[in-house]
Design a protein around this motif. Structure first.
Motif, PDB file in Angstrom:
ATOM      1  N   LEU A  43       0.831  -1.203   0.000  1.00 35.56           N
ATOM      2  CA  LEU A  43       0.000   0.000   0.000  1.00 35.56           C
ATOM      3  C   LEU A  43       0.865   1.252   0.000  1.00 35.56           C
ATOM      4  CD1 LEU A  43      -2.699  -0.893   2.695  1.00 35.56           C
ATOM      5  CD2 LEU A  43      -3.000  -0.890   0.208  1.00 35.56           C
ATOM      6  N   SER A  44       0.369   2.290  -0.631  1.00 32.93           N
ATOM      7  CA  SER A  44       1.055   3.581  -0.587  1.00 32.93           C
ATOM      8  C   SER A  44       0.904   4.183   0.810  1.00 32.93           C
ATOM      9  CB  SER A  44       0.438   4.537  -1.622  1.00 32.93           C
ATOM     10  OG  SER A  44      -0.876   4.906  -1.222  1.00 32.93           O
ATOM     11  N   ARG A  45       1.660   5.217   1.073  1.00 32.89           N
ATOM     12  CA  ARG A  45       1.553   5.892   2.366  1.00 32.89           C
ATOM     13  C   ARG A  45       0.136   6.386   2.596  1.00 32.89           C
ATOM     14  NH1 ARG A  45       1.163  10.813   3.848  1.00 32.89           N
ATOM     15  NH2 ARG A  45       1.708  11.716   1.836  1.00 32.89           N
ATOM     16  N   LEU A  46      -0.476   6.965   1.576  1.00 28.03           N
ATOM     17  CA  LEU A  46      -1.839   7.471   1.694  1.00 28.03           C
ATOM     18  C   LEU A  46      -2.822   6.330   1.982  1.00 28.03           C
ATOM     19  CD1 LEU A  46      -3.870   9.784   1.552  1.00 28.03           C
ATOM     20  CD2 LEU A  46      -3.952   9.449  -0.932  1.00 28.03           C
ATOM     21  N   GLU A  47      -2.667   5.214   1.303  1.00 31.38           N
ATOM     22  CA  GLU A  47      -3.553   4.072   1.531  1.00 31.38           C
ATOM     23  C   GLU A  47      -3.376   3.504   2.941  1.00 31.38           C
ATOM     24  OE1 GLU A  47      -3.986   2.208  -2.939  1.00 31.38           O
ATOM     25  OE2 GLU A  47      -2.082   1.938  -1.858  1.00 31.38           O
ATOM     26  N   GLU A  49      -2.494   5.253   5.535  1.00 31.99           N
ATOM     27  CA  GLU A  49      -3.156   6.226   6.404  1.00 31.99           C
ATOM     28  C   GLU A  49      -4.669   6.049   6.379  1.00 31.99           C
ATOM     29  OE1 GLU A  49      -1.736  10.016   5.053  1.00 31.99           O
ATOM     30  OE2 GLU A  49       0.244   9.740   5.962  1.00 31.99           O
ATOM     31  N   GLU A  50      -5.223   5.802   5.199  1.00 34.11           N
ATOM     32  CA  GLU A  50      -6.667   5.585   5.084  1.00 34.11           C
ATOM     33  C   GLU A  50      -7.096   4.344   5.861  1.00 34.11           C
ATOM     34  OE1 GLU A  50      -8.696   6.331   1.131  1.00 34.11           O
ATOM     35  OE2 GLU A  50      -6.573   6.276   0.527  1.00 34.11           O
ATOM     36  N   LEU A  51      -6.348   3.254   5.706  1.00 31.03           N
ATOM     37  CA  LEU A  51      -6.695   2.021   6.407  1.00 31.03           C
ATOM     38  C   LEU A  51      -6.552   2.209   7.920  1.00 31.03           C
ATOM     39  CD1 LEU A  51      -7.687  -0.850   6.153  1.00 31.03           C
ATOM     40  CD2 LEU A  51      -5.317  -1.583   5.777  1.00 31.03           C
ATOM     41  N   THR A  52      -5.528   2.902   8.340  1.00 30.11           N
ATOM     42  CA  THR A  52      -5.356   3.196   9.772  1.00 30.11           C
ATOM     43  C   THR A  52      -6.532   4.017  10.284  1.00 30.11           C
ATOM     44  OG1 THR A  52      -2.948   3.079   9.610  1.00 30.11           O
ATOM     45  CG2 THR A  52      -3.855   4.304  11.478  1.00 30.11           C
ATOM     46  N   SER A  53      -6.980   4.974   9.506  1.00 33.28           N
ATOM     47  CA  SER A  53      -8.125   5.795   9.892  1.00 33.28           C
ATOM     48  C   SER A  53      -9.389   4.934  10.046  1.00 33.28           C
ATOM     49  CB  SER A  53      -8.349   6.890   8.852  1.00 33.28           C
ATOM     50  OG  SER A  53      -9.478   7.650   9.170  1.00 33.28           O
ATOM     51  N   GLY A  79       1.903  -3.553  10.317  1.00 33.92           N
ATOM     52  CA  GLY A  79       2.895  -2.786   9.578  1.00 33.92           C
ATOM     53  C   GLY A  79       2.403  -1.554   8.851  1.00 33.92           C
ATOM     54  N   LEU A  80       1.303  -0.964   9.318  1.00 31.93           N
ATOM     55  CA  LEU A  80       0.785   0.235   8.662  1.00 31.93           C
ATOM     56  C   LEU A  80       1.483   1.504   9.113  1.00 31.93           C
ATOM     57  CD1 LEU A  80      -3.062  -0.454   8.696  1.00 31.93           C
ATOM     58  CD2 LEU A  80      -1.443  -0.816   6.814  1.00 31.93           C
ATOM     59  N   LEU A  81       2.085   1.470  10.286  1.00 27.78           N
ATOM     60  CA  LEU A  81       2.737   2.666  10.827  1.00 27.78           C
ATOM     61  C   LEU A  81       4.216   2.659  10.477  1.00 27.78           C
ATOM     62  CD1 LEU A  81       1.053   2.744  14.336  1.00 27.78           C
ATOM     63  CD2 LEU A  81       0.275   3.812  12.209  1.00 27.78           C
ATOM     64  N   ASP A  82       4.726   3.815  10.138  1.00 29.12           N
ATOM     65  CA  ASP A  82       6.162   3.925   9.782  1.00 29.12           C
ATOM     66  C   ASP A  82       7.043   3.825  10.990  1.00 29.12           C
ATOM     67  OD1 ASP A  82       5.621   4.240   7.078  1.00 29.12           O
ATOM     68  OD2 ASP A  82       5.342   6.405   7.318  1.00 29.12           O
TER      69      ASP A  82
END
Length: 82
Positions: A43-47, A49-53, A79-82
């Motif tokens: 996933l891209s960074r934006l994606e 962030e969207e999934l985390t949201s 693994g969604l967070l940097d």
């Protein structure tokens, strides 16, 4: 991001985490989560962030503390967070 698909994936991961070993072996649950994490790494960074949201929204909607706790740690666990 498709909200319905994202919520379905999150619910599946949540169910795996909350299931007992009689329902799903620890090894199988771990393998499923690791496979999902590997796929989500594309996933891209934006994606991410969207999934985390979406996960945070589901955490706020959860009525059971056990579900909230799992949802709270899920973005990092997969693994969604940097």
């Amino acid at each position: 991001m498709n909200m319905t698909v994202a919520r379905a994936l999150i619910d599946l991961l949540l169910s795996l985490e909350l299931s007992d070993e009689e329902s799903v072996s620890l090894e199988a649950a771990t393998a499923f989560v690791e496979d999902a994490s590997a796929t989500l790494s594309a996933l891209s960074r934006l994606e991410r962030e969207e999934l985390t949201s979406i996960i945070r929204q589901m955490e706020n909607e959860a009525t059971m503390e056990e579900r909230r706790e799992v949802l709270r740690s899920l973005p990092e666990d997969i693994g969604l967070l940097d």
